[in-house]
Motif scaffolding. Structure first.
Motif, PDB file in Angstrom:
ATOM      1  N   SER A 177       0.822  -1.200   0.000  1.00 46.08           N
ATOM      2  CA  SER A 177       0.000   0.000   0.000  1.00 46.08           C
ATOM      3  C   SER A 177       0.857   1.251   0.000  1.00 46.08           C
ATOM      4  CB  SER A 177      -0.935   0.001   1.213  1.00 46.08           C
ATOM      5  OG  SER A 177      -0.203  -0.090   2.414  1.00 46.08           O
ATOM      6  N   THR A 232      -6.463   0.130   0.727  1.00 42.30           N
ATOM      7  CA  THR A 232      -6.318  -0.669   1.944  1.00 42.30           C
ATOM      8  C   THR A 232      -7.642  -0.914   2.659  1.00 42.30           C
ATOM      9  OG1 THR A 232      -5.887   1.319   3.275  1.00 42.30           O
ATOM     10  CG2 THR A 232      -3.968   0.183   2.340  1.00 42.30           C
ATOM     11  N   THR A 272     -10.672  -3.540   6.551  1.00 33.88           N
ATOM     12  CA  THR A 272      -9.446  -3.861   5.834  1.00 33.88           C
ATOM     13  C   THR A 272      -9.760  -4.806   4.686  1.00 33.88           C
ATOM     14  OG1 THR A 272      -9.007  -5.693   7.363  1.00 33.88           O
ATOM     15  CG2 THR A 272      -7.973  -3.582   7.866  1.00 33.88           C
TER      16      THR A 272
END
Length: 210
Positions: free
Chosen positions: A27, A141, A204
């Motif tokens: 990320s 993310t 997430t």
């Protein structure tokens, strides 16, 4: 005998670290505002492959990583529909991407994506990133995680905004700041986005097992 084992143990440790690092989504290396975003070709809920290049008249896109199962994503579904209805006519359609691995999160399977899209009458493409390649490239993310990209004169796509839709996922009526709308309004008016980054709030992403 101990000396002979040391190189083997050392190499085994290095191999383990390498495997672990490869399983971690990069990320930190995803897109930042101002970067050029790549196009994709992903399967839509209608069975057709969709890419941004298909939208010949688009001025940009509201690329949103979302899913079926996350309470945050579900809370934002109607607002995502509203964003599409408001900004697609102005050249900025929504393309929703499900990044979750179905083996890790069965509720996010392609078949259930089709069901959810039908239930909610999504007016936008809802595509599946089965390999998670695009999700990692963008650096998403969370679900939802929104990227507004603007088409340039040369046809490339520049990232103009990254973050959340607004400041209150629980109650749309209590929203004080509509970050995504503010960014889109500025782009439509030919201005630079004054607040190009906010923090994505959500679940997430469910990554593939190593």
């Amino acid at each position: 005998m101990k000396k002979a084992k040391l190189p083997f143990v050392y190499m085994a440790c290095l191999l383990l670290v390498s495997v672990l690092l490869s399983a971690v989504p990069a990320s930190e290396t995803g897109y930042q505002v101002g970067d050029t975003a790549r196009d994709f070709k992903l399967k839509n809920v209608d069975g057709k492959m969709v890419s941004m290049a298909d939208y010949k008249d688009a001025k940009g896109f509201i690329v949103t990583f979302t899913c079926n199962s996350c309470p945050y994503a579900i809370a934002y579904e109607d607002r995502l529909i509203d964003l599409h209805k408001k900004y697609a006519p102005k050249g900025y359609p929504v393309i929703a991407i499900n990044p979750n691995d179905a083996k890790v999160s069965p509720k996010d399977s392609y078949e259930l994506m089709q069901e959810r899209s039908k239930e909610k009458s999504f007016p936008f493409a809802y595509v599946y990133d089965a390999t998670q390649e695009i999700t990692k490239a963008y650096g998403a993310t969370r679900t939802p995680h929104l990227y507004v990209v603007q088409k340039q004169k040369d046809g490339s796509l520049k990232v103009a905004y990254i973050g959340t839709i607004d400041d209150n996922y629980k109650d749309a009526a209590q929203v004080q700041k509509k970050y995504a709308e503010d960014a889109l309004n500025e782009l439509v008016a030919g201005k630079q986005v004054s607040q190009p980054n906010t923090k994505a709030i959500g679940c997430t992403i469910k990554w593939k097992a190593a």
